[in-house]
Every structure is written in C-alpha cells, then in structure tokens.
Design a protein around this motif. Structure first.
Motif, PDB file in Angstrom:
ATOM      1  N   GLY A 146       0.819  -1.204   0.000  1.00 43.74           N
ATOM      2  CA  GLY A 146       0.000   0.000   0.000  1.00 43.74           C
ATOM      3  C   GLY A 146       0.852   1.253   0.000  1.00 43.74           C
ATOM      4  N   ALA A 147       0.181   2.390  -0.240  1.00 44.27           N
ATOM      5  CA  ALA A 147       0.908   3.659  -0.321  1.00 44.27           C
ATOM      6  C   ALA A 147       1.607   3.983   0.992  1.00 44.27           C
ATOM      7  CB  ALA A 147      -0.045   4.782  -0.701  1.00 44.27           C
ATOM      8  N   GLU A 148       0.917   3.757   2.105  1.00 36.72           N
ATOM      9  CA  GLU A 148       1.493   4.114   3.400  1.00 36.72           C
ATOM     10  C   GLU A 148       2.771   3.297   3.670  1.00 36.72           C
ATOM     11  OE1 GLU A 148      -1.452   5.128   5.997  1.00 36.72           O
ATOM     12  OE2 GLU A 148      -0.062   5.914   7.507  1.00 36.72           O
ATOM     13  N   GLN A 149       2.698   1.997   3.333  1.00 36.94           N
ATOM     14  CA  GLN A 149       3.868   1.141   3.524  1.00 36.94           C
ATOM     15  C   GLN A 149       5.007   1.602   2.610  1.00 36.94           C
ATOM     16  OE1 GLN A 149       4.216  -0.987   5.881  1.00 36.94           O
ATOM     17  NE2 GLN A 149       6.317  -1.472   5.248  1.00 36.94           N
ATOM     18  N   TRP A 150       4.647   2.011   1.376  1.00 33.26           N
ATOM     19  CA  TRP A 150       5.683   2.487   0.460  1.00 33.26           C
ATOM     20  C   TRP A 150       6.367   3.720   1.054  1.00 33.26           C
ATOM     21  CZ3 TRP A 150       7.130   6.843  -2.149  1.00 33.26           C
ATOM     22  CH2 TRP A 150       8.165   6.670  -3.093  1.00 33.26           C
ATOM     23  N   PHE A 151       5.568   4.612   1.629  1.00 36.41           N
ATOM     24  CA  PHE A 151       6.158   5.811   2.260  1.00 36.41           C
ATOM     25  C   PHE A 151       7.149   5.411   3.346  1.00 36.41           C
ATOM     26  CE2 PHE A 151       2.551   8.727   0.928  1.00 36.41           C
ATOM     27  CZ  PHE A 151       3.377   9.509   0.160  1.00 36.41           C
ATOM     28  N   LEU A 152       6.746   4.448   4.190  1.00 30.28           N
ATOM     29  CA  LEU A 152       7.615   4.055   5.301  1.00 30.28           C
ATOM     30  C   LEU A 152       8.932   3.500   4.771  1.00 30.28           C
ATOM     31  CD1 LEU A 152       4.986   2.468   7.692  1.00 30.28           C
ATOM     32  CD2 LEU A 152       6.266   4.590   8.034  1.00 30.28           C
ATOM     33  N   GLU A 153       8.846   2.663   3.738  1.00 27.81           N
ATOM     34  CA  GLU A 153      10.080   2.091   3.199  1.00 27.81           C
ATOM     35  C   GLU A 153      10.948   3.171   2.564  1.00 27.81           C
ATOM     36  OE1 GLU A 153       9.404  -1.380   0.835  1.00 27.81           O
ATOM     37  OE2 GLU A 153       8.330  -2.400   2.462  1.00 27.81           O
ATOM     38  N   HIS A 154      10.286   4.113   1.903  1.00 31.57           N
ATOM     39  CA  HIS A 154      11.026   5.200   1.267  1.00 31.57           C
ATOM     40  C   HIS A 154      11.676   6.100   2.320  1.00 31.57           C
ATOM     41  CE1 HIS A 154      12.037   7.964  -1.968  1.00 31.57           C
ATOM     42  NE2 HIS A 154      11.684   8.955  -1.160  1.00 31.57           N
ATOM     43  N   LEU A 155      10.977   6.362   3.398  1.00 39.66           N
ATOM     44  CA  LEU A 155      11.549   7.210   4.449  1.00 39.66           C
ATOM     45  C   LEU A 155      12.732   6.503   5.112  1.00 39.66           C
ATOM     46  CD1 LEU A 155       8.300   8.557   6.155  1.00 39.66           C
ATOM     47  CD2 LEU A 155       9.931   9.887   4.809  1.00 39.66           C
ATOM     48  N   TYR A 156      12.621   5.162   5.250  1.00 41.86           N
ATOM     49  CA  TYR A 156      13.693   4.435   5.922  1.00 41.86           C
ATOM     50  C   TYR A 156      14.968   4.473   5.087  1.00 41.86           C
ATOM     51  CZ  TYR A 156      16.174   0.919   8.550  1.00 41.86           C
ATOM     52  OH  TYR A 156      17.112   0.277   9.319  1.00 41.86           O
ATOM     53  N   ASN A 157      14.825   4.238   3.805  1.00 45.62           N
ATOM     54  CA  ASN A 157      15.993   4.377   2.932  1.00 45.62           C
ATOM     55  C   ASN A 157      15.567   4.837   1.551  1.00 45.62           C
ATOM     56  OD1 ASN A 157      18.334   4.367   1.555  1.00 45.62           O
ATOM     57  ND2 ASN A 157      18.764   2.180   1.776  1.00 45.62           N
ATOM     58  N   PRO A 158      15.660   6.133   1.280  1.00 45.24           N
ATOM     59  CA  PRO A 158      15.189   6.671  -0.003  1.00 45.24           C
ATOM     60  C   PRO A 158      15.894   6.039  -1.195  1.00 45.24           C
ATOM     61  CG  PRO A 158      15.653   8.431   1.547  1.00 45.24           C
ATOM     62  CD  PRO A 158      16.161   7.168   2.167  1.00 45.24           C
ATOM     63  N   ARG A 159      17.098   5.503  -0.987  1.00 46.80           N
ATOM     64  CA  ARG A 159      17.857   4.970  -2.121  1.00 46.80           C
ATOM     65  C   ARG A 159      17.486   3.528  -2.460  1.00 46.80           C
ATOM     66  NH1 ARG A 159      19.771   9.048  -0.266  1.00 46.80           N
ATOM     67  NH2 ARG A 159      20.351   8.243   1.783  1.00 46.80           N
ATOM     68  N   ASP A 160      16.568   2.918  -1.686  1.00 40.28           N
ATOM     69  CA  ASP A 160      16.040   1.615  -2.072  1.00 40.28           C
ATOM     70  C   ASP A 160      15.291   1.696  -3.387  1.00 40.28           C
ATOM     71  OD1 ASP A 160      16.926  -0.068  -0.227  1.00 40.28           O
ATOM     72  OD2 ASP A 160      15.068  -0.233   0.940  1.00 40.28           O
ATOM     73  N   TYR A 161      14.522   2.783  -3.552  1.00 44.42           N
ATOM     74  CA  TYR A 161      13.668   2.899  -4.732  1.00 44.42           C
ATOM     75  C   TYR A 161      14.278   3.789  -5.807  1.00 44.42           C
ATOM     76  CZ  TYR A 161      10.033   0.437  -2.301  1.00 44.42           C
ATOM     77  OH  TYR A 161       9.322  -0.520  -1.660  1.00 44.42           O
TER      78      TYR A 161
END
Lengths: 210, 497
Positions: A146-161
């Motif tokens: 979901g979008a919220e989970q995507w935000f959390l992963e992006h905040l944790y490490n923006p360079r993952d995506y």
C-alpha cells in the motif's frame, strides 16, 4: 533634514508596505469566505469543504527535519510555472477508458486546512509533494504494497527505490528496520498521505484547467 | 592608534579614546563571539552542502539530517554571526558619531551573553529536532522573545545616545544606523507575532516569513553595512563623502523600496496576486539604492590620491562589500523578472542570493569595520598583514564560488524543473555537480574564517602589536597613516553639508 522629518519619512516608508502588503492581506486571508459549488458550473449547489485524506500531526516532524528546504507543496498556475503539466503532480489526467475525470488543479487556499504553517517550500531538490500519495500508491502497487507502507520504506531508505536520490534517510524514526516504524514515522507517513488533492472542487477554484 | 599620527585637538583625541575604552568589552564580545559562530555556521554549511550531494556523509544520525544541518547553518549564520557583528557595529559607530561614551556597557555585555545563550539553546533545539522548520525563524519558539528582549537591551542605548547628542547635524552613517535600529524590532516582532502567535491563514504566515527574510537583509543588515562603509570611506581617505545628495537619494530609495520585497518566493501560491509581483519589483528596484550607494562610496575611495585604498584593510573589505552589493542588485534584476522567476523560484539560486547578501555584501563590510575598530578599542595593532590578506582572498574566492555555483546550478536545475516532459531526475542531477563545487567553496571560507577568528582572539587577548604603525597591506613603514588623522572627517562632513 531635521530629525522630525527623518522620523516621519521613516514611519511612512515602513508603515505603508506593512499595512498594505502585510497586515491587510493577513487579516483578509485569516477569514476566508467558504467556497461554493454553483449549479450552473458544477451541476449542484453546496458549500465546499476540503477534507484531508489523512492526519496532519506529522507536520511538525516534516518541519523540524527541514523537509521544506528541498520539497515544495504548491502547484503553481501555468503563468508561474509548468507544475500543472508534470505527470502526477497536479492530479490525475482524464482517462476515458477507466472512467477517470481530469482531477488536475492548482493549489488553492483551502488546501492548507488544519495546518499551522504552509510549508510552501524553498527549493525543489526533491519533487513537489502536493499529490505524492498518488505516486506512492502507484509505486507501491508495483511492489504489491500500500501507499502508506511504500512511504515508510522510502523514508527508511530513499535509495532503495531511487538509487540516485539525495533525500536523507530518517531511519532514526524507526526501530531498526522499515517494518518497525516508531509513532513519529507513522505520523510523517500519514502527513504525506494527507497531501493528496484530487477531490472534486468548485470550478470557481480551478479557473485555469490544463 | 598612536599619538604621533594625530594632528587634531588633544581633547578630541581623549574623547575618542574614552569612547573606545567605554565600549571595549561589549564590542570585542560581539565581534569575537560573532566570528566564532561564523566558523560554526560555515562548518555547518559545509556539512549540509556535502550531504546535499552525498547523503550518507555523517551517517543517518538524527542530528545530522540534511534539513536540520541546513536550518542550523542558516540560522546560526544570521543570528550568531550577522546580527552580532551588526550589534558591535551599531554600538561603536553610534557612540563615535554622537561623541558620547557608553554608560551601559555592562548591561549591553550581559544582554549579549543572554543573546548567545539563546542562540546556543536554539542551535541544540534545531539539531535535536525542536525546530519550527520556518527558514530563518527555525529556532524553537521559546527563543525569539528572548532574542527580542536582549536586542532591545543592546540597541536602545544607541538610540538614546542619538537623542542626547550635542549639535544638530546628522551624519549619513547615522541615518542608516537609526533606520536599522528601528527596523529590526519592527520586522522581527511583527513577523514572529504573525507567524507564531496570531491565528492567521497558513499561507499568509509563509508569506510573512519570506517578507521577514527580505526585511532582515535589506532593512537591518544592509543599512548597518552601508553605515560602516559611509563611515570608513571618508574617515580612512580623509576626504568628504563624494555627494551628499546622492547619499540622501540612496537612503530614501532603499527605505521606500526594501519593505515591499520578499513575497516573490510565493509566486503562484494562492495569496493575493499583487504580493509576489510587488515583491519581485522591489527586489529588482534594489539595484537603484545599490548603485547610488556604491557609486558614492567607491568614488570617495578611488578619487583618493594617497595609497589608502590600496593599503587599508578596512577599505579593501569595504570595496569588496560594495562590489557584493552591486552584484546582488544586478542579479536581483535578472533573476526576478516574470520570465526567469518560474525557473529561479524553487532552484538553488535563492540560496546563492542569500549567501551573496549575507557574506558577499554584509560580512565583507562588517570585516572592514572590524579591522578598523579592534585596534582602537584594544589599543593594539593587528599582528599580521598576511593573515588579513589571506582572509580577504579566501573569503572573496570562496563566496564568489558559492554564489556562482548556486546560481549557475540553480539556473540549469530550474530549467530542467520547468521542462514538464523531461524526467524529474534530470532536474535533480543537473544541480549535483554544482553542489559539489559549493561544498569545496565552503571549505575555502572555513579556512578564511579560521584565520580571522585566530587573529581576532589574539587581539582580544591583547596580544596585538604595540606599535605606532597600523597594519597595512603593503610593505614598509609610513610616516602618516592612510587611516587618516582621527576625527577630522567629522568636521569635513559637517562643513560639506
């Protein structure tokens, strides 16, 4: 030039812009008239109320980490920039096949309902966040989250995506992994979700459709 | 300054010495702690610039988040360095021009310590996550009332000195000082109340915060810098100011134009439409007072037939500051037209312009004044002309590079941002090489200010040279000082008017 004329001149030079450009616009905008839907233009009558699609209590975390130095929250009208035309920034363009109406629009004063300060932003080192929830939903769907989970992963490490992103990680808002957000990280993600602005608005607020 | 180069009334010389002695501690406190904060701000600028292209620098620690470092950098630069340098300049210049000793030095010194404590608290507040996130109002909200009260306790005595001075003539420098003394509390207080106290619209709060930034630069820092230049140029060359009428025109045009500036940062945001236009117009029109002041000061300095303009550290820095002000005016003209604003509004150019205003213009003028004042209040001469020259050139090249890289990078970045068909990543990557350049330039400025701070600390400890010769930027000794006989210019200016 004697001292009296000097002080008079200074008072006039300072006072005029303060009254005309600061105090009066401030007072006027503090009491905005509610915008209305009108039968002739919108198909129905009613008062427009902007409801955010999420909590805003993450705004203080957004602010204190200086997010507004690199991210903006404003879709400028086309006389001031090309924000309306960039993909997914101003909303979603019409898609007849899926029955989606054009939701693109510029930012209006009602969009900041519930905020203490409009973090319009200083630069766009990163993209504008006005409708970042739409992009998060799209990119989350590619991964099956979901979008919220995507935000959390992006905040944790923006360079993952985005390998080239220079966005700082806020991993200190997590307990060691993207799966274990602290309450501040959840609040920040909810705030980013709340920026979605593709609701139906009176056409008087959207005079310059793309 | 030694007695041998003085040819004026010994009573005058004694009065000046008494004024200098009465202000020695507060003036040295503001200059030295300001220089210390400047070094902190420059190192924070280096770190935040480094992180802007290499985000893993310093790791993922909370305090080292790019945004927190950058907010700390900008706020320490403003309140730690620029404001304190301005305070030192205001109290010394006003006392000298009013020919009044300071009777409140202890209170000023205490208020100065309170100011510094508040800044320290604010710095930790930002780094530990208590920032408001408003660009130049980023300290936790408990800090600003303390800053305002200590400002009043620092500056009010200068206003009182002006009230009780003898003689009717007002020097050009005094107009600017008075304007700055009045503008700071007015802009500072009303903006903070609008942003943090009153219940206004969030967008107008953002607009006021941008107006505040312009006000702080154009109505407080700029007048202090110009006041210092109007003091130093005639004083050191021993010539009257080139044109009194031009000085008057420059002053009133600045006062009429500057209070409208700032709103252009919100162009396209849904605030009353005339605000961004009038803000952009005012920023463009700043070129008018900038030209008037720069022509007046530079003509005063350059028409001097002695070697003062080449040899005096004060004049060299002042000329640097005047060049910075002119460049600020010219760039303001090109970067705020309706054609360019869409590109520059959200690019790195804004930061470049801020640094140009604070470092390239204000700080250079402030350095000029500091090189003039410190030997007088400590009764010692600067130790090394090499230190001064290094400080000047490293500062000059450093600030030129920061400004050039930010503005060039910002223009490329802004152009890519505004091409709605190109991928967003383009806009981000176009600025990156220039961000690396900015990081290196901050390193130059850090070197410059390490030298400056060390030199100033030695002077503070009264380890300066005991000499009859001021430290000049050429070789050899001088029969007469290019810093001119003390005090004579006051009479010259009065006669001219």
């Amino acid at each position: 030039m004697n001292f009296k004329t000097f002080l008079l001149g200074l008072t006039a030079a300072f006072g005029l812009p303060w009254v005309l450009a600061v105090a009066i616009p401030y007072t006027q905008m503090a009491h905005l008239e509610p915008a209305r839907f009108v039968e002739a233009a919108d198909g129905f009558d009613g008062v427009y109320e902007f409801t955010r699609s999420g909590r805003t209590d993450g705004a203080s975390i957004y602010a204190s980490n200086g997010c507004a130095l690199c991210h903006t929250q404003v879709i400028r009208p086309s006389y001031a920039g090309t924000d309306m035309y960039r993909k997914d920034w101003a909303g979603v363009p019409a898609n007849a096949a899926e029955g989606i109406a054009d939701s693109r629009r510029e930012t209006n004063p009602y969009d900041f309902e519930g905020e203490k300060f409009a973090y319009v932003g200083q630069t766009r080192v990163g993209p504008d966040l006005s409708n970042v929830a739409i992009r998060a939903a799209r990119r989350g769907a590619e991964k099956g989250i979901g979008a919220e989970q995507w935000f959390l992963e992006h905040l944790y490490n923006p360079r993952d995506y985005d390998y080239n992103s220079v966005c700082p990680s806020v991993s200190f808002l997590f307990d060691g992994s993207a799966a274990k957000p602290k309450s501040d990280a959840k609040a920040l993600a909810a705030y980013l979700m709340s920026m979605r602005k593709d609701n139906v608005i009176p056409s008087s607020l959207n005079p310059r459709k793309p | 300054m030694s007695a041998t180069v003085q040819n004026s009334d010994p009573k005058d010389a004694k009065l000046r010495a008494d004024i200098d002695r009465s202000l020695r501690h507060p003036v040295m406190f503001f200059f030295t702690s300001g220089a210390l904060w400047l070094l902190v701000a420059v190192l924070l600028g280096f770190a935040s610039s480094f992180k802007s292209h290499s985000p893993d620098f310093l790791g993922d620690a909370a305090w080292a988040t790019t945004g927190r470092l950058s907010l700390a950098h900008q706020n320490i630069l403003i309140y730690g360095w620029a404001c304190q340098a301005a305070f030192g300049a205001i109290i010394w210049l006003m006392a000298r021009l009013c020919r009044k000793e300071s009777k409140n030095s202890i209170l000023i010194l205490v208020a100065g310590h309170v100011w510094n404590l508040a800044i320290t608290f604010g710095l930790f507040g930002i780094l530990l996550g208590g920032s408001t996130g408003v660009t130049w109002m980023a300290f936790p909200t408990a800090v600003w009332p303390v800053l305002l009260i200590s400002y009043i306790l620092i500056a009010i005595w200068s206003a009182i000195q002006f009230q009780v001075r003898e003689g009717g003539h007002i020097f050009v420098s005094q107009w600017y000082l008075l304007a700055a003394i009045i503008a700071f509390p007015w802009v500072f207080f009303s903006s903070h109340v609008f942003v943090f106290v009153l219940d206004g619209h969030p967008l107008m709060k953002a607009a006021v915060s941008e107006w505040y930034r312009a006000g702080l630069v154009f109505l407080f820092l700029a007048p202090v810098a110009i006041s210092a230049a109007y003091y130093l140029a005639p004083k050191v060359t021993g010539r009257p100011v080139h044109s009194y009428h031009l000085a008057m025109f420059g002053f009133w045009s600045l006062m009429a134009i500057a209070p409208w500036a700032g709103f252009q940062k919100l162009a396209g945001a849904p605030i009353p439409r005339f605000l961004p236009y009038i803000g952009a117009a005012a920023t463009i029109l700043f070129l008018i007072p900038a030209l008037a002041v720069a022509v007046n000061i530079l003509r005063t300095i350059l028409q001097d037939e002695t070697s003062a303009s080449r040899n005096s550290p004060s004049l060299r820095f002042t000329m640097g500051g005047m060049a910075g002000m002119l460049i600020l005016g010219v760039l303001g003209l090109f970067l705020n037209t309706s054609g360019t604003l869409a590109m520059t509004q959200f690019s790195l150019t804004g930061y470049g312009m801020d640094i140009l205003a604070i470092y390239g213009f204000f700080s250079m003028c402030a350095f000029g004044l500091i090189y003039f004042v410190v030997p007088r209040v400590t009764r010692r001469e600067w130790l090394s002309k090499r230190f001064i020259t290094s400080h000047f050139f490293l500062s000059l090249y450093g600030v030129a590079a920061v400004v050039l890289f930010s503005i060039m990078g910002g223009l490329f970045q802004g152009q890519a941002q505004n091409d709605s068909n190109a991928p967003w990543a383009d806009a981000a990557s176009f600025g990156r090489a220039y961000a690396v350049g900015t990081t290196l330039a901050w390193l130059f400025i850090a070197f410059a200010n390490t030298i400056f701070l060390s030199h100033l600390l030695l002077m503070w400890a009264r380890l300066g040279r005991r000499s009859t010769h001021p430290t000049l930027l050429d070789s050899g000794h001088h029969a007469s000082s290019p810093h001119g006989p003390e005090g004579d210019i006051d009479e010259l200016q009065a006669a001219k008017a």
